[in-house]
Design an enzyme around this catalytic site. Structure first.
Site, PDB file in Angstrom:
ATOM      1  N   ARG A  46       0.859  -1.200   0.000  1.00 18.81           N
ATOM      2  CA  ARG A  46       0.000   0.000   0.000  1.00 18.81           C
ATOM      3  C   ARG A  46       0.892   1.246   0.000  1.00 18.81           C
ATOM      4  O   ARG A  46       0.594   2.244  -0.648  1.00 18.81           O
ATOM      5  CB  ARG A  46      -0.956   0.003   1.191  1.00 18.81           C
ATOM      6  CG  ARG A  46      -1.744   1.306   1.332  1.00 18.81           C
ATOM      7  CD  ARG A  46      -3.097   1.169   2.024  1.00 18.81           C
ATOM      8  NE  ARG A  46      -3.097   0.303   3.177  1.00 18.81           N
ATOM      9  CZ  ARG A  46      -2.528   0.589   4.365  1.00 18.81           C
ATOM     10  NH1 ARG A  46      -1.929   1.745   4.545  1.00 18.81           N
ATOM     11  NH2 ARG A  46      -2.569  -0.275   5.351  1.00 18.81           N
ATOM     12  N   TYR A  98     -15.865  17.089 -15.885  1.00 15.93           N
ATOM     13  CA  TYR A  98     -16.254  15.685 -15.800  1.00 15.93           C
ATOM     14  C   TYR A  98     -17.323  15.493 -14.712  1.00 15.93           C
ATOM     15  O   TYR A  98     -17.157  15.962 -13.581  1.00 15.93           O
ATOM     16  CB  TYR A  98     -15.007  14.856 -15.498  1.00 15.93           C
ATOM     17  CG  TYR A  98     -15.293  13.398 -15.291  1.00 15.93           C
ATOM     18  CD1 TYR A  98     -15.755  12.616 -16.339  1.00 15.93           C
ATOM     19  CD2 TYR A  98     -15.113  12.798 -14.050  1.00 15.93           C
ATOM     20  CE1 TYR A  98     -16.025  11.268 -16.145  1.00 15.93           C
ATOM     21  CE2 TYR A  98     -15.377  11.459 -13.853  1.00 15.93           C
ATOM     22  CZ  TYR A  98     -15.844  10.697 -14.898  1.00 15.93           C
ATOM     23  OH  TYR A  98     -16.116   9.371 -14.702  1.00 15.93           O
ATOM     24  N   ASP A 170      -6.940  19.078 -14.361  1.00 17.43           N
ATOM     25  CA  ASP A 170      -7.259  17.744 -14.882  1.00 17.43           C
ATOM     26  C   ASP A 170      -6.870  17.748 -16.357  1.00 17.43           C
ATOM     27  O   ASP A 170      -7.502  18.403 -17.179  1.00 17.43           O
ATOM     28  CB  ASP A 170      -8.767  17.487 -14.696  1.00 17.43           C
ATOM     29  CG  ASP A 170      -9.201  16.114 -15.199  1.00 17.43           C
ATOM     30  OD1 ASP A 170      -8.478  15.512 -16.018  1.00 17.43           O
ATOM     31  OD2 ASP A 170     -10.294  15.662 -14.801  1.00 17.43           O
ATOM     32  N   LYS A 195      -7.817   6.708 -19.479  1.00 16.01           N
ATOM     33  CA  LYS A 195      -8.112   7.212 -20.818  1.00 16.01           C
ATOM     34  C   LYS A 195      -6.870   7.113 -21.715  1.00 16.01           C
ATOM     35  O   LYS A 195      -6.428   6.029 -22.000  1.00 16.01           O
ATOM     36  CB  LYS A 195      -8.671   8.636 -20.711  1.00 16.01           C
ATOM     37  CG  LYS A 195      -9.707   8.816 -19.586  1.00 16.01           C
ATOM     38  CD  LYS A 195     -10.993   8.023 -19.780  1.00 16.01           C
ATOM     39  CE  LYS A 195     -11.877   7.965 -18.530  1.00 16.01           C
ATOM     40  NZ  LYS A 195     -12.245   9.231 -17.932  1.00 16.01           N
TER      41      LYS A 195
HETATM   42  C1  LIG Z   1     -12.746   9.657 -16.707  1.00 17.17           C
HETATM   43  C2  LIG Z   1     -12.396  10.981 -16.209  1.00 17.17           C
HETATM   44  C3  LIG Z   1     -12.152  11.208 -14.844  1.00 17.17           C
HETATM   45  C4  LIG Z   1     -12.307  10.113 -13.804  1.00 17.17           C
HETATM   46  O1  LIG Z   1     -11.372   9.099 -13.933  1.00 17.17           O
HETATM   47  P1  LIG Z   1     -11.656   7.564 -13.564  1.00 17.17           P
HETATM   48  O2  LIG Z   1     -10.392   6.894 -13.968  1.00 17.17           O
HETATM   49  O3  LIG Z   1     -12.850   7.126 -14.329  1.00 17.17           O
HETATM   50  O4  LIG Z   1     -11.905   7.518 -12.088  1.00 17.17           O
HETATM   51  C5  LIG Z   1     -11.773  12.477 -14.465  1.00 17.17           C
HETATM   52  N1  LIG Z   1     -11.663  13.486 -15.363  1.00 17.17           N
HETATM   53  C6  LIG Z   1     -11.894  13.305 -16.670  1.00 17.17           C
HETATM   54  C7  LIG Z   1     -11.739  14.457 -17.609  1.00 17.17           C
HETATM   55  C8  LIG Z   1     -12.275  12.065 -17.133  1.00 17.17           C
HETATM   56  O5  LIG Z   1     -12.534  11.908 -18.445  1.00 17.17           O
END
Ligand SMILES: *Cc1c(COP(=O)(O)O)cnc(C)c1O
Length: 379
Positions: A46, A98, A170, A195
């Site tokens: 962890r 998001y 982000d 992604k």
């Molecule tokens: C998918 C996404 C998230 C969240 O990520 P997860 O891996 O699904 O928890 C946050 N910000 C954006 C822009 C996303 O496309």
């Protein structure tokens, strides 16, 4: 070092014990101690695992940062950033982001006494009106999901610095191939590595990258104390994904451009949202802070009746109807009922996200095949 070289070599050193060129998957929860507290840098997975260490090093390098931290998902990474704050603190967040981030803020963190202001950040000056002594964090996303609005990271960073507020960006939609927020003045970059970084729709993961050592210590403490860490196999998958980020993104961008123009010229389509169009309101800023425009876009049909929208969404063969984005295969999505269903309708419409909006994650298949697929569905 150029991007292609960096992405392939980031975090990867031949394994010291065997010479293995690829990072081994250290599938272990615990490590031998020769005497209590005496070990080779790892005591429990962890807190740390060598496969994760390699990936965290890669995360740092690809975002031009000093430190990377891996989390079990993108929202777990976001969650860790918010846990830096105390009850009573205030956060200024983008009004178009998001849906899961919005849900985490409103449904989980508001009840712990944090206050969020949602602001249209396409004009960075809008932030200023919401700054007070309690403001501790600015959270933004660019290009935004799903409307492809663009936020001027350098302009927001300037306001954040002047007021000593932490800025987290982000960077999921752009990926480090297109944009590096730390270079533009952000304090933390967050990714849903699920992604583009993973790139193959086979792993859920998130990360944070930063330059400040004290900030890294705080976030590392949250990471190991709260425990939202990815397993070694998932870390291996993202390490492998990052090695091809450069070639994948090149193709995502090429295909994205072709498809955005195809959609724009289509007689049945009303509006296409893609930040590479010269008349897109965010084009100048996008051109300044991004290397290219990517493969994410959304559009509205002229006939945007629920029935027709549903028909188009279920008619494509190569574009699979699914949540998520950034994989090699193309996806089609209905934000209002899928990725952004957690945002109240009224709030969603106010921010320009209509019931009929269709989002595409253009993959790296042959662009002509993808266009053919869309031609058959949009008629
Ligand atoms: C998918 C996404 C998230 C969240 O990520 P997860 O891996 O699904 O928890 C946050 N910000 C954006 C822009 C996303 O496309």
């Amino acid at each position: 070092m150029k991007l292609a070289t960096k992405f392939i070599h980031a975090g990867t050193e031949p394994d010291p014990t065997t010479g293995a060129i690829m990072t081994p998957i250290y599938q272990t929860s615990t490590y031998l101690q020769s005497a209590p507290g005496v070990h080779k840098g790892y005591d429990y997975s962890r807190a740390g695992n060598p496969t994760r260490t390699a990936l965290e090093e890669a995360y740092a390098q690809i975002e031009n940062g000093k430190y990377g931290l891996a989390f079990s998902s993108g929202v777990a990474a976001t969650d860790a950033v918010i846990k830096l704050l105390e009850p009573g603190d205030e956060i200024i967040a983008a009004n178009d982001m998001y849906g899961g981030t919005y849900r985490l803020f409103t449904k989980i963190f508001e009840k712990f006494g944090l206050k969020f202001h949602y602001v249209n950040m396409q004009d960075a000056n809008n932030i200023k009106a919401h700054i007070n002594k309690k403001t501790k964090l600015i959270w933004t996303e660019t290009p935004t999901n799903p409307l492809m609005n663009v936020v001027d990271i350098a302009a927001v960073a300037k306001i954040a610095k002047k007021n000593k507020i932490l800025l987290c960006v982000d960077n999921t939609f752009a990926s480090p191939y297109l944009q590096n927020p730390l270079d533009l003045g952000a304090d933390i970059v967050m990714h849903s590595a699920t992604k583009y970084l993973g790139g193959h729709s086979d792993v859920i993961q998130g990360c944070l990258v930063m330059n400040d050592a004290a900030l890294r210590e705080k976030l590392f403490f949250i990471q190991k104390s709260c425990g939202a860490v990815p397993g070694p196999m998932d870390c291996f998958l993202v390490l492998r994904g990052i090695k091809t980020l450069h070639v994948r993104m090149q193709r995502h961008c090429e295909n994205g451009k072709k498809i955005a123009h195809f959609l724009r010229n289509h007689p049945k389509i009303k509006t296409v949202y893609w930040c590479g169009f010269k008349d897109h309101p965010g084009y100048t800023v996008a051109k300044k802070q991004m290397r290219d425009f990517g493969g994410m876009m959304s559009f509205e049909l002229k006939n945007d009746s629920a029935k027709e929208v549903k028909r188009v969404l279920s008619s494509t063969k190569l574009f699979s109807l699914a949540e998520s984005l950034g994989g090699v295969e193309s996806l089609i999505n209905h934000p209002a009922t899928m990725t952004h269903a957690s945002i109240p309708r009224e709030e969603r419409i106010k921010n320009g996200l209509s019931d009929g909006l269709i989002r595409l994650s253009v993959g790296i298949e042959d662009a002509d095949d993808l266009i053919e697929d869309l031609k058959k569905a949009i008629r």
